[in-house]
Design an enzyme around this catalytic site. Structure first.
Site: not given
Length: 280
Positions: A100, A245
């Site tokens: 992400d 992430h």
């Protein structure tokens, strides 16, 4: 915005997401193994200042990876869900890795290099303001066979946004993805894991399925590379969707952890790939 200000904003927004929530949200993120609500994902930091010179994406041809659309075709609508998808069909010990908040030129290329080294495809849920400044990385994702999903433009807390704001966040991001990646996204993920009815409805109107996660690597807390590795390896199971992430802070631990847990997962028979169809 200075780093300490970003960290303060991150903590405040995460606390707000936890406090406000939405009807039934806690139940949506129950782990497939323990039934514990999944932690809220960290927000993306605002995009870095525009780089002095962006390399123009090289010409490429993208074979559709999901659905049956063609590059630059508008996606078909999908059914409106009332909760996000938490896991994928577990056929053949399949797992899905997701990243992400990017793309970030400091960390995303290293993640792409590691995935390519092991012949693994993943999903990247990008923020529009980051994607707009790093379009060449989205083009590489397309070339490498990864799937790019919509993570909104500026990573706001959607439960504090009105419908028009949510639509703008999604549409602007999908436009950038289509321009750089070759097709509009078919998947989206709410920032902080905070969903609401408008997000589900608007996502469906744009032909996108809502994907959450089963295992949070906790890399957004920078707990140490070993902790991230342990979270992923201990949570591995058929159908699992792993949250990590590649932007939003110092993601060097995420890069190092991937290099360690990816060979472990492959050696233990897991097939790490991307969905070719929407789950029923």
């Amino acid at each position: 915005m200075q780093k300490d200000q970003l960290l303060t904003r991150r903590r405040m927004l995460i606390a707000g997401a936890a406090a406000l929530g939405t009807a039934g949200t806690a139940g949506l993120f129950a782990s497939r193994t323990g039934g514990t609500p999944a932690p809220v994902t960290a927000p993306a930091a605002p995009g870095p200042q525009a780089r002095a010179a962006l390399n123009k994406p090289s010409a490429y041809r993208l074979r559709p990876l999901t659905g049956d659309g063609v590059p630059h075709a508008r996606p078909r609508g999908v059914a409106v869900r009332t909760e996000p998808i938490l896991e994928m069909p577990a056929d053949g010990r399949t797992m899905v890795l997701t990243f992400d908040d990017g793309p970030d030129p400091r960390y995303t290329p290293a993640i792409l290099d590691t995935l390519d080294e092991h012949g693994v495809r993943a999903m990247f849920f990008v923020c529009g303001e980051m994607a707009a400044e790093n379009k060449e990385l989205l083009a590489r994702m397309a070339d490498d066979g990864h799937i790019v999903g919509n993570h909104t433009w500026s990573h706001p807390l959607l439960i504090q946004c009105d419908r028009n704001q949510i639509r703008s966040e999604m549409v602007r991001t999908s436009d950038v993805i289509e321009d750089a990646y070759g097709e509009r996204p078919k998947w989206f993920r709410a920032p902080y894991g905070a969903w609401n009815r408008a997000a589900f409805q608007l996502g469906a109107e744009m032909g996108m399925e809502p994907l959450a996660w089963t295992v949070d690597s906790t890399d957004w807390t920078t707990p140490g590379t070993g902790t991230v590795v342990d979270r992923v390896e201990n949570g591995a199971a058929p159908g699992v969707v792993v949250l990590s992430h590649d932007a939003g802070g110092d993601r060097s631990q995420s890069v190092q952890a991937l290099r360690q847990y990816l060979p472990f997962l492959l050696d233990n028979g897991y097939h790490l790939t991307v969905p070719r169809r929407h789950p029923a």
